[in-house]
Design a protein around this motif. Structure first.
Motif, mmCIF file in Angstrom:
data_model
loop_
_atom_site.group_PDB
_atom_site.id
_atom_site.type_symbol
_atom_site.label_atom_id
_atom_site.label_comp_id
_atom_site.label_asym_id
_atom_site.label_seq_id
_atom_site.Cartn_x
_atom_site.Cartn_y
_atom_site.Cartn_z
ATOM 1 N N GLY A 1 -0.300 -5.476 0.303
ATOM 2 C CA GLY A 1 -0.369 -4.783 -0.986
ATOM 3 C C GLY A 1 0.894 -4.941 -1.812
ATOM 4 O O GLY A 1 0.896 -4.681 -3.017
ATOM 5 N N HIS A 2 1.984 -5.391 -1.185
ATOM 6 C CA HIS A 2 3.249 -5.511 -1.910
ATOM 7 C C HIS A 2 3.605 -6.952 -2.223
ATOM 8 O O HIS A 2 4.777 -7.307 -2.308
ATOM 9 C CB HIS A 2 4.361 -4.780 -1.149
ATOM 10 C CG HIS A 2 4.078 -3.311 -1.053
ATOM 11 N ND1 HIS A 2 4.159 -2.478 -2.153
ATOM 12 C CD2 HIS A 2 3.612 -2.562 -0.038
ATOM 13 C CE1 HIS A 2 3.793 -1.259 -1.787
ATOM 14 N NE2 HIS A 2 3.452 -1.285 -0.514
ATOM 15 N N MET A 3 2.581 -7.773 -2.386
ATOM 16 C CA MET A 3 2.804 -9.105 -2.943
ATOM 17 C C MET A 3 2.753 -8.973 -4.459
ATOM 18 O O MET A 3 1.783 -8.453 -5.019
ATOM 19 C CB MET A 3 1.708 -10.074 -2.478
ATOM 20 C CG MET A 3 1.901 -11.457 -3.042
ATOM 21 S SD MET A 3 0.569 -12.528 -2.516
ATOM 22 C CE MET A 3 -0.805 -11.706 -3.319
ATOM 23 N N PRO B 1 5.863 -0.726 -12.454
ATOM 24 C CA PRO B 1 6.527 -0.389 -11.195
ATOM 25 C C PRO B 1 5.488 -0.109 -10.112
ATOM 26 O O PRO B 1 4.448 0.475 -10.372
ATOM 27 C CB PRO B 1 7.310 0.884 -11.521
ATOM 28 C CG PRO B 1 7.438 0.899 -12.999
ATOM 29 C CD PRO B 1 6.235 0.188 -13.550
ATOM 30 N N CYS B 2 5.786 -0.550 -8.897
ATOM 31 C CA CYS B 2 4.856 -0.328 -7.796
ATOM 32 C C CYS B 2 4.798 1.167 -7.487
ATOM 33 O O CYS B 2 5.834 1.808 -7.345
ATOM 34 C CB CYS B 2 5.311 -1.101 -6.569
ATOM 35 S SG CYS B 2 4.159 -0.979 -5.202
ATOM 36 N N PRO B 3 3.596 1.734 -7.390
ATOM 37 C CA PRO B 3 3.496 3.173 -7.108
ATOM 38 C C PRO B 3 3.816 3.514 -5.655
ATOM 39 O O PRO B 3 4.007 4.681 -5.323
ATOM 40 C CB PRO B 3 2.025 3.498 -7.431
ATOM 41 C CG PRO B 3 1.295 2.219 -7.256
ATOM 42 C CD PRO B 3 2.276 1.109 -7.587
ATOM 43 N N ASN C 1 6.115 3.142 -1.951
ATOM 44 C CA ASN C 1 7.526 3.321 -1.604
ATOM 45 C C ASN C 1 8.159 1.934 -1.600
ATOM 46 O O ASN C 1 8.472 1.378 -0.563
ATOM 47 C CB ASN C 1 7.613 3.996 -0.233
ATOM 48 C CG ASN C 1 9.026 4.382 0.123
ATOM 49 O OD1 ASN C 1 9.933 4.291 -0.706
ATOM 50 N ND2 ASN C 1 9.226 4.792 1.361
ATOM 51 N N CYS C 2 8.349 1.383 -2.813
ATOM 52 C CA CYS C 2 8.611 -0.053 -2.968
ATOM 53 C C CYS C 2 9.402 -0.277 -4.251
ATOM 54 O O CYS C 2 9.057 0.285 -5.290
ATOM 55 C CB CYS C 2 7.248 -0.762 -3.041
ATOM 56 S SG CYS C 2 7.285 -2.477 -3.565
ATOM 57 N N PRO C 3 10.465 -1.067 -4.211
ATOM 58 C CA PRO C 3 11.293 -1.267 -5.409
ATOM 59 C C PRO C 3 10.741 -2.304 -6.385
ATOM 60 O O PRO C 3 11.299 -2.489 -7.471
ATOM 61 C CB PRO C 3 12.621 -1.750 -4.812
ATOM 62 C CG PRO C 3 12.225 -2.450 -3.548
ATOM 63 C CD PRO C 3 11.012 -1.741 -3.022
ATOM 64 N N ASN C 4 9.652 -2.973 -6.013
ATOM 65 C CA ASN C 4 9.155 -4.104 -6.792
ATOM 66 C C ASN C 4 8.310 -3.672 -7.987
ATOM 67 O O ASN C 4 7.953 -2.505 -8.133
ATOM 68 C CB ASN C 4 8.325 -4.996 -5.859
ATOM 69 C CG ASN C 4 8.330 -6.463 -6.271
ATOM 70 O OD1 ASN C 4 8.773 -6.812 -7.360
ATOM 71 N ND2 ASN C 4 7.835 -7.305 -5.389
ATOM 72 N N ARG C 5 7.993 -4.623 -8.830
ATOM 73 C CA ARG C 5 7.080 -4.431 -9.951
ATOM 74 C C ARG C 5 5.913 -5.401 -9.794
ATOM 75 O O ARG C 5 6.065 -6.470 -9.237
ATOM 76 C CB ARG C 5 7.761 -4.765 -11.286
ATOM 77 C CG ARG C 5 9.100 -4.165 -11.522
ATOM 78 C CD ARG C 5 9.614 -4.580 -12.900
ATOM 79 N NE ARG C 5 8.855 -3.907 -13.942
ATOM 80 C CZ ARG C 5 9.182 -2.734 -14.458
ATOM 81 N NH1 ARG C 5 10.260 -2.108 -14.051
ATOM 82 N NH2 ARG C 5 8.457 -2.182 -15.391
ATOM 83 N N GLY C 6 4.775 -5.014 -10.368
ATOM 84 C CA GLY C 6 3.649 -5.947 -10.440
ATOM 85 C C GLY C 6 3.045 -6.324 -9.108
ATOM 86 O O GLY C 6 2.394 -7.357 -8.975
ATOM 87 N N CYS C 7 3.256 -5.484 -8.077
ATOM 88 C CA CYS C 7 2.597 -5.724 -6.783
ATOM 89 C C CYS C 7 1.084 -5.579 -6.947
ATOM 90 O O CYS C 7 0.612 -4.925 -7.881
ATOM 91 C CB CYS C 7 3.036 -4.685 -5.753
ATOM 92 S SG CYS C 7 4.772 -4.764 -5.308
ATOM 93 N N LEU C 8 0.332 -6.115 -5.998
ATOM 94 C CA LEU C 8 -1.118 -5.899 -6.021
ATOM 95 C C LEU C 8 -1.407 -4.392 -6.057
ATOM 96 O O LEU C 8 -2.330 -3.942 -6.744
ATOM 97 C CB LEU C 8 -1.768 -6.541 -4.791
ATOM 98 C CG LEU C 8 -3.292 -6.638 -4.867
ATOM 99 C CD1 LEU C 8 -3.717 -7.655 -5.913
ATOM 100 C CD2 LEU C 8 -3.897 -6.982 -3.515
HETATM 101 ZN ZN LIG Z 1 5.062 -2.823 -3.994
#
Ligand SMILES: [Zn+2]
Length: 326
Positions: free
Chosen positions: A152-154, A162-164, A166-173
């Motif tokens: 889910g965090h690709m 922003p990923c909802p 517990n993840c610092p990334n943006r635009g994750c699945l």
């Molecule tokens: Zn994520």
């Protein structure tokens, strides 16, 4: 016989598991006031099932958490008070038998692989977040320490929301194809268009729930259909990526949101088919998960049975896997 335990954000489900069959099932609301209370609650349900089903050889536990697999130590969890907890050690001590702990999406993927009889399977669980698991040659892929595969965090859009999780990334699945993402987009669209039919579905808290969005899409509301189109397109992009990386024979879509699959599944498959490498795409089937509500418990039980067998012989006997499938 082994026990499978599925610890969710709202309920703890336990059953005796043999192959892909669960019996003596019991469940109880998840106690989330403290770690100790949560563990006591799990112990209570497990002891109840043992009283009915008899003593198991091992217990498998699926949790919505990141887990260091060998030690069974929970790094962090979603919605339950398990952070930095040596869960495997704690539960082994309470029950005096081997306990194995894995991420719930990994358990769901393992169950699905055995239920449909596939040895190479990728599963996405679309719920509040997006969980994922990969079964390779009949075994769960977990990476070096057990923390994989967080499908889910690709990221599928470098400048996405922003990923909802517990993840610092943006635009994750997960930032597109989760219940949280749907609610975020539906709320934003309804708020921006106060005269729309969608705005009429905003709740007293000013939010538009996933349930209302699905109802609006089913009623043919163009704004809701647009949101579902975007959801399906992003899911298709994700599916194409997973097919290209893992080359599974089957990619399964499960989780609570799959109940609304009539609003996105065909479109997602179409998008994936237009993007995946053709030689890989023609060899994969994309399908809704066949495992039912007890798939999490079955997967946890399969985990325990396989780890028990794995511990006895360093290599998993293939025959055991085949029996599990049949
Ligand atoms: Zn994520």
């Amino acid at each position: 016989m082994v026990l499978g335990v599925d610890v969710g954000g709202t309920k703890v489900a336990v059953a005796a598991v043999e192959g892909v069959t669960a019996t003596h099932a019991a469940e109880h609301p998840t106690v989330t006031v403290s770690t100790d209370a949560l563990l006591d609650g799990v112990e209570h349900v497990v002891r109840g099932v043992i009283a009915e089903a008899g003593d198991p050889d091992a217990i498998g536990v699926g949790v919505p958490s990141q887990i260091e697999f060998e030690t069974g130590r929970v790094e962090t969890s979603v919605n339950i008070p398990l952070t930095g907890v040596p869960l495997r050690e704690e539960l082994s001590r309470r029950f005096g038998i081997p306990v194995f702990v894995d991420n719930d999406a990994n358990c769901a993927a393992l169950a699905e692989a055995h239920i449909v009889g596939e040895t190479h399977l990728v599963m996405l669980t679309l719920g509040t977040g997006v969980g994922g698991g990969a079964v390779i040659d009949g075994r769960t892929f977990r990476g070096a320490h057990g923390l994989g595969a967080e499908l889910g965090h690709m990221a599928i859009n470098p400048d996405g929301p922003p990923c909802p999780g517990n993840c610092p990334n943006r635009g994750c699945l997960e930032a597109y194809c989760s219940g949280q993402a749907l609610e975020r987009d539906a709320t934003e669209l309804a708020t921006d268009k106060p005269d729309s039919a969608l705005a009429g579905r905003l709740g007293p808290d000013g939010k538009l729930s996933g349930r209302e969005l699905v109802a609006a899409a089913e009623a043919g509301d163009p704004d809701a259909l647009l949101l579902m189109e975007n959801f399906a397109r992003m899911l298709g992009i994700g599916i194409a990526n997973y097919v290209n990386v893992f080359e599974p024979s089957r990619l399964a879509i499960g989780g609570g949101l799959s109940r609304a699959s009539h609003l996105f599944f065909d479109r997602a498959v179409q998008e994936a088919g237009a993007r995946a490498l053709p030689a890989l795409w023609k060899r994969v089937s994309v399908a809704l998960a066949e495992g039912g509500a007890d798939a999490g418990v079955i997967g946890a039980g399969l985990l325990a049975a396989m780890e028990l067998a794995h511990g006895r012989d360093t290599e998993l006997p293939k025959a055991t896997t085949t029996e599990g499938i049949e």
